[in-house]
Scaffold this motif. Sequence first.
Motif, PDB file in Angstrom:
ATOM      1  N   GLN A 269       0.830  -1.203   0.000  1.00 49.85           N
ATOM      2  CA  GLN A 269       0.000   0.000   0.000  1.00 49.85           C
ATOM      3  C   GLN A 269       0.865   1.254   0.000  1.00 49.85           C
ATOM      4  N   ALA A 270       1.947   1.234   0.776  1.00 52.15           N
ATOM      5  CA  ALA A 270       2.848   2.390   0.813  1.00 52.15           C
ATOM      6  C   ALA A 270       3.525   2.586  -0.546  1.00 52.15           C
ATOM      7  N   ALA A 271       3.964   1.503  -1.168  1.00 47.62           N
ATOM      8  CA  ALA A 271       4.597   1.608  -2.483  1.00 47.62           C
ATOM      9  C   ALA A 271       3.596   2.106  -3.520  1.00 47.62           C
ATOM     10  N   ARG A 272       2.379   1.613  -3.439  1.00 49.93           N
ATOM     11  CA  ARG A 272       1.346   2.055  -4.386  1.00 49.93           C
ATOM     12  C   ARG A 272       1.005   3.532  -4.163  1.00 49.93           C
ATOM     13  N   ALA A 273       0.970   3.962  -2.916  1.00 50.30           N
ATOM     14  CA  ALA A 273       0.661   5.358  -2.623  1.00 50.30           C
ATOM     15  C   ALA A 273       1.707   6.294  -3.210  1.00 50.30           C
ATOM     16  N   LYS A 274       2.979   5.829  -3.252  1.00 47.11           N
ATOM     17  CA  LYS A 274       4.045   6.660  -3.808  1.00 47.11           C
ATOM     18  C   LYS A 274       3.840   6.936  -5.292  1.00 47.11           C
ATOM     19  N   VAL A 275       3.210   6.011  -5.980  1.00 54.54           N
ATOM     20  CA  VAL A 275       3.033   6.177  -7.429  1.00 54.54           C
ATOM     21  C   VAL A 275       1.549   6.309  -7.810  1.00 54.54           C
TER      22      VAL A 275
END
Length: 179
Positions: free
Chosen positions: A108-114
């Motif tokens: 979720q954190a990685a997806r939020a970054k992009v």
Amino acid sequence: MLMAGCGQRVNTSSPDAYSKSIEAMVKDMSADKQAELKDSLIAITFNTAEPETGIWSQAEPTAPVFLGAKDKINGLTADQIIKLGYQTRIKLLDQKIADDAASAQRYQAARAKVADVFQGVKIDNAQYRIDKGTLDIDRPQIMLHITNGSKRPIKTIYVKGILTSPGRAVPWISSDFNY
């Protein structure tokens, strides 16, 4: 009969002593209780939350292979082993849940970054057609318009294309491609 084997304790001083103590323990046990004991021995010995699967699920409780857990089961009764087996499985499941939750948070954190990239990319005017190529061979073509409305440059976009038509349950085409 329900209390059968409850007073008998496991002796792990040798493979022979182990087998004999387990035989005495399970002698008058119900089949269900024996299955619980075996699952617990597997869970404790092999540190698994799913003792019903895997190579050792067919092993008999008297098998010396379970001496791998001798420090954990020596001197215990059947009920204590079963309880320890459930505790082991619960601990492993709790750890798996925690690991899965941590993994989900990382994704979720990685997806939020992009996320701005995902929200900014638009695919419009998607069309599929078959053109006649050289030698009158049919050539399928996919045409679409991709707009990058995000502030980040995109080198490659991966797309899963699915061609359907009303009234047809099975897609005509389902394929991955990149641009």
